[in-house]
Design an enzyme around this catalytic site. Structure first.
Site, PDB file in Angstrom:
ATOM      1  CB  THR A  76      -5.820   5.830  -3.345  1.00  0.00           C
ATOM      2  OG1 THR A  76      -5.610   5.507  -2.279  1.00  0.00           O
ATOM      3  CG2 THR A  76      -5.151   7.247  -3.163  1.00  0.00           C
ATOM      4  CB  VAL A 112      -0.452   6.983   1.172  1.00  0.00           C
ATOM      5  CG1 VAL A 112      -1.826   6.052   2.310  1.00  0.00           C
ATOM      6  CG2 VAL A 112       0.578   7.494   1.628  1.00  0.00           C
ATOM      7  CB  CYS A 113      -2.932   2.012  -2.229  1.00  0.00           C
ATOM      8  SG  CYS A 113      -3.919   1.840  -3.365  1.00  0.00           S
ATOM      9  CG  LEU A 114      -6.315   4.017   3.670  1.00  0.00           C
ATOM     10  CD1 LEU A 114      -6.103   2.461   3.851  1.00  0.00           C
ATOM     11  CD2 LEU A 114      -5.905   5.596   4.608  1.00  0.00           C
ATOM     12  CG  ASN A 159      -1.830  -0.979   1.019  1.00  0.00           C
ATOM     13  OD1 ASN A 159      -1.260  -2.310   1.354  1.00  0.00           O
ATOM     14  ND2 ASN A 159      -3.138  -0.758   0.620  1.00  0.00           N
TER      15      ASN A 159
END
Length: 465
Positions: free
Chosen positions: A309, A302-304, A295
């Site tokens: 995202t 930031v993959c969340l 992530n």
């Protein structure tokens, strides 16, 4: 006296000879300087070429026979720009200039780490015993690791004791003690939330409301966010906001115990967009070119789900009326910096089950721990602005725990099984040899830098060749 008078009397007669001799010396010196400049210019050019093109020793490792790197599968093209990633790496010498140039390269391929010369084990300092040399990789792989034993040499023990007495009795020693005491006082009084001024090094300093007056409703919402953060931040998250740029925020999160991120510090810059809270805040992670979580991209993304995202259920996505910045920071710590980050990769939890999944997850944690150690070193050497006191105190306090964990992992303990230097699970001693060797290659560098930062009782962890 007679001799001096005679020499003085003959001064005029020898004046011509002295002038001639001085002229000869001047010509010789000019020639030497010219030759020296030529040599230095050649050497400098060679060194610069080596710095730019040479490959530094990399404490991480890659084995084609190991499990595939899960991060590279289905790699998403990252649209974040890393054009302001220099707050940790100021240009105070050639090494840092070279490093900064590499870290600011936005074309760095995903998964490729910038080589950093100071991450290699530094040469022993004057305070380090001459016998404490760095072990070679072949020693680390081919034999058991040998840690430094202060009782092994009477000479070294006597020399160290003598040196300690001299230092403590000198004014320089007292000044050093006062300085170290001041570091701990500042660390212990470091506020979890505070307002600061200078935002020039912030990743998003050129975006948002720069030079414009934001709406009052927007400003009121941000002020409400500040109040929530100041009141409810957990004790492992630290935040700085900016008095003249309320749309910017910086956070440092401590890696949770029981994970491969334990004792590490992870730095994030945040922007509240002009349309906030209709859309979530923008978050940038200072990766140092390292991909240590599915992530957290090496380009800073930031993959969340909470940041929109990544996909998720409706109640997992950003909700303008109820979602907060505090939830974002807590989610990063609780949902990203987790004990088994391998399964954060989409589909892996269902794809890799049973023994295979555990094996891959364990190997991933070992890889991640090496990257986390590197991140510690980056952050210690160039702490984020306004967090200098916290970083120095944190690693001074945690150094012994970090090194104890490294030693245990080299001896086979499972990554994440140590909390504050104490094992909290009875796991089998089954770590990969190349992982043990990678930790061993970093140990002396960690010892040197932790000691330089003021940590005590670190010498026992030094590995002997």
């Amino acid at each position: 006296m007679d001799t001096e008078i005679e020499q003085f009397a003959s001064h005029d007669s020898g004046e011509a000879l002295a002038a001639k001799k001085a002229k000869h010396n001047e010509d010789a010196m000019a020639k030497d300087v010219e030759n020296s400049n030529t040599i230095m210019g050649s050497t400098s050019e060679s060194l610069n070429s080596d710095n730019l093109n040479g490959s530094n020793s990399d404490p991480s490792y890659q084995n084609d026979n190991d499990v595939d790197d899960p991060v590279d599968e289905g790699e998403e093209v990252c649209d974040f720009e890393d054009d302001n990633d220099d707050y940790m790496y100021e240009d105070d010498d050639d090494d840092y200039l070279s490093m900064q140039a590499q870290f600011d390269n936005v074309d760095l391929p995903p998964g490729v780490e910038a080589s950093v010369s100071w991450l290699n084990d530094p040469a022993p300092s004057a305070n380090t015993p001459a016998s404490t040399s760095t072990s070679s990789l072949s020693d680390a792989v081919g034999s058991s690791f040998k840690f430094f034993d202060p009782a092994a040499s009477k000479y070294e023990t006597a020399a160290a004791s003598s040196s300690m007495v001299l230092v403590e009795s000198s004014s320089a020693g007292k000044e050093q003690e006062e300085k170290e005491s001041e570091v701990m006082i500042k660390f212990q009084s470091f506020k979890q939330f505070d307002t600061v001024d200078d935002f020039s090094d912030h990743h998003f300093n050129g975006m948002g409301f720069s030079g414009q007056q934001p709406p009052k409703t927007w400003t009121k919402r941000i002020q409400d966010e500040w109040k929530i953060l100041e009141k409810d931040l957990p004790d492992t998250i630290y935040v700085r906001v900016y008095e003249t740029r309320v749309d910017l925020l910086r956070a440092v999160i401590v890696g949770p115990a029981g994970t491969p991120y334990h004792d590490g510090l992870f730095v994030f810059d945040v922007l509240f967009p002009p349309t906030y809270p209709d859309i979530p805040p923008m978050v940038y992670y200072y990766s140092g070119g390292l991909r240590l979580n599915p992530n957290l991209y090496d380009c800073g993304k930031v993959c969340l789900s909470l940041l929109n995202t990544w996909s998720g259920d409706k109640n997992e996505m950003w909700m303008p009326k109820t979602s907060t910045m505090l939830q974002v920071l807590v989610s990063i710590q609780a949902l990203i910096l987790v004990p088994r980050p391998f399964f954060n990769e989409p589909g892996y939890e269902g794809m890799y089950t049973g023994a295979e999944g555990e094996t891959r997850s364990k190997a991933y944690n070992e890889d991640v721990f090496i990257l986390s150690l590197k991140t510690m070193m980056y952050t210690l050497r160039r702490p984020p602005k306004y967090f200098e006191d916290f970083v120095a105190g944190h690693f001074r306090v945690r150094a012994h725990d970090i090194l104890s964990a490294c030693k245990a992992y080299m001896e086979g303990a499972e990554v994440g099984s140590f909390d504050k230097g104490v094992p909290h699970s009875n796991t089998a001693l089954t770590n990969r040899p190349d992982f043990k060797a990678a930790v061993a290659r970093m140990m002396n560098g960690l010892v040197n830098n932790f000691m330089k930062n003021g940590s005590e009782d670190c010498e026992q962890f030094r590995i002997q060749s």
